[in-house]
Design an enzyme around this catalytic site. Structure first.
Site, PDB file in Angstrom:
ATOM      1  N   CYS A 152      81.256 -15.528-105.974  1.00  0.00           N
ATOM      2  CA  CYS A 152      81.383 -16.272-104.721  1.00  0.00           C
ATOM      3  C   CYS A 152      81.172 -17.762-104.974  1.00  0.00           C
ATOM      4  O   CYS A 152      80.180 -18.151-105.604  1.00  0.00           O
ATOM      5  CB  CYS A 152      80.363 -15.770-103.703  1.00  0.00           C
ATOM      6  SG  CYS A 152      80.393 -16.685-102.134  1.00  0.00           S
TER       7      CYS A 152
ATOM      8  N   CYS B  85      63.355   1.725 -96.945  1.00  0.00           N
ATOM      9  CA  CYS B  85      64.008   0.450 -97.252  1.00  0.00           C
ATOM     10  C   CYS B  85      63.020  -0.575 -97.798  1.00  0.00           C
ATOM     11  O   CYS B  85      63.404  -1.704 -98.094  1.00  0.00           O
ATOM     12  CB  CYS B  85      64.712  -0.106 -96.016  1.00  0.00           C
ATOM     13  SG  CYS B  85      63.625  -0.339 -94.594  1.00  0.00           S
TER      14      CYS B  85
END
Length: 397
Positions: free
Chosen positions: A62, A355
């Site tokens: 990116c 998580c």
């Protein structure tokens, strides 16, 4: 102060660690073994120049990497990346007294993230800059699903309509679900309403209240279709949800009585109910209602008894757990109170999805200390290029 030093390790936030005057200095974008020039302020270092690069370093995919703070790990080669993320799971377990290894590392990036939150500020639309509260303006984000390609444009339009805001996007089967949050008390729904037609949105909401809905935002969960409530939790990638659901289904096996705790809108409960009745509980009342509606309209689904209950303050006690298996998928705070009750119960199998590696390790240690054996520890990588990792493990008496 500017100095030349060598990076000796990688911290849990993906930052290079340099030892300077017997203290640790954390340097984003640097890798172990690299000789670097850095500017030092306290325990923070800013990379100025690379004198010697690590063999682990690769070219980021990116063009915004390094300025945008959305990703932290695009400069690492694949073996180093997977080793780092695996350590994020194993290290907290080690400190909790559990010596085990990740059995599988699952790339769950899929087609990209179907959920994202961008920030609308005067300086632009995007994610926060690295180590900053300022927004880095982006034109596109390559880690998002193609359906979210216009997210930066929509965020800029929100800025023009109501000023500074946080804009959350979810790509669904019926279109984009866009939720705007702003601190401006006088933010008017009529200012943002035209954006729904302009960008062809499925639903638009402002500060938790629906502005317009062309059609309900729908996601498929096994044989069921769920209408997402505003603000309800959903896994970041579809691939991760499928991988975790397959894991949970296999771990539960042939258990005839199952509870899904912290069930959300039902990604596990609805799939498990294809084989047996399921009890499901969560504090999210809107999520429970959506789960119940999806179950009623789905074909080939057994009974799901869905209850709204705060499992942090009011966990199911050992006397309310007449199940062969329990599935847990708590938020980052973990499931400490509920796990203490499970530890006192006679439940044969507990399947935990998490998580947060630290709270997972804490809760896992409670179960192991009460006689459970942990197996099949899996790392599910849906937040690719970041320092977040999803975890699943099975505990059996």
């Amino acid at each position: 102060m500017t100095i030349t030093t060598t990076i000796t390790a990688l911290g849990h936030k993906g930052e290079g660690v340099a030892e300077i005057d017997d203290r640790k200095v954390f340097v984003p974008l640097a890798l172990p073994g690299e000789e670097v020039d850095i500017a030092v302020e306290g325990d923070r270092g800013t990379l100025l120049a690379l004198r010697q690069e690590s063999a682990q370093r690769i070219k980021p995919f990116c063009p915004h990497f390094g300025a945008c703070g959305g990703c932290q790990l695009q400069h690492m080669d694949r073996p180093s990346y997977e080793a780092f993320k695996t350590a994020l799971v194993e290290t907290p377990l080690h400190f909790a007294g559990i010596e085990t290894k990740v059995s599988r590392f699952i790339d769950a990036s899929g087609d990209g993230r179907r959920r994202a939150t961008l920030h609308a500020r005067r300086e632009g639309a995007g994610y926060m800059r690295l180590r900053s509260h300022q927004v880095y303006d982006i034109d596109a984000c390559p880690i998002l699903v193609p359906a979210l390609r216009r997210a930066p444009d929509i965020t800029r339009a929100v800025m023009q309509a109501v000023g500074e805001a946080d804009v959350s996007f979810t790509a669904t089967l019926s279109g984009l679900d866009v939720a705007i949050r702003t601190e401006k008390k006088q933010a008017r729904a009529d200012r943002v309403a035209p954006l729904a037609a302009r960008f062809g949105l499925a639903r638009l909401s402002l500060n938790g209240e629906m502005v317009l809905q062309a059609q309900p935002p729908i996601v498929a969960m096994g044989r069921a279709q769920v209408e997402l409530p505003i603000g309800s939790f959903l896994q970041a990638t579809e691939a991760a949800e499928l991988a975790l659901a397959e894991y949970v289904t296999a771990a539960v096996g042939k258990a005839k009585t199952v509870a899904d705790l912290f069930c959300g809108v039902g990604p596990f409960a609805l799939r498990l109910a294809e084989q047996r009745p399921v009890f499901a509980a969560d504090s999210d009342k809107a999520g429970i209602a959506a789960l119940d509606k999806a179950r009623r309209f789905a074909k080939g689904i057994r009974e799901v008894s869905a209850k709204a209950r705060d499992l942090f303050r009011d966990p199911l006690t050992q006397f309310e757990l007449p199940f062969e298996a329990v599935v847990l998928d708590p938020p980052r705070a973990g499931a400490e109170a509920q796990v203490r009750e499970l530890a006192k119960s006679k439940i044969k199998t507990v399947v935990m999805v998490a998580c947060d590696a630290r709270t997972f390790a804490r809760d896992a240690a409670t179960l192991v200390g009460s006689g459970y054996a942990m197996s099949d520890l899996v790392a599910v990588d849906q937040f690719t290029q970041s320092t977040h990792i999803e975890i699943a493990a099975t505990f059996r008496r």
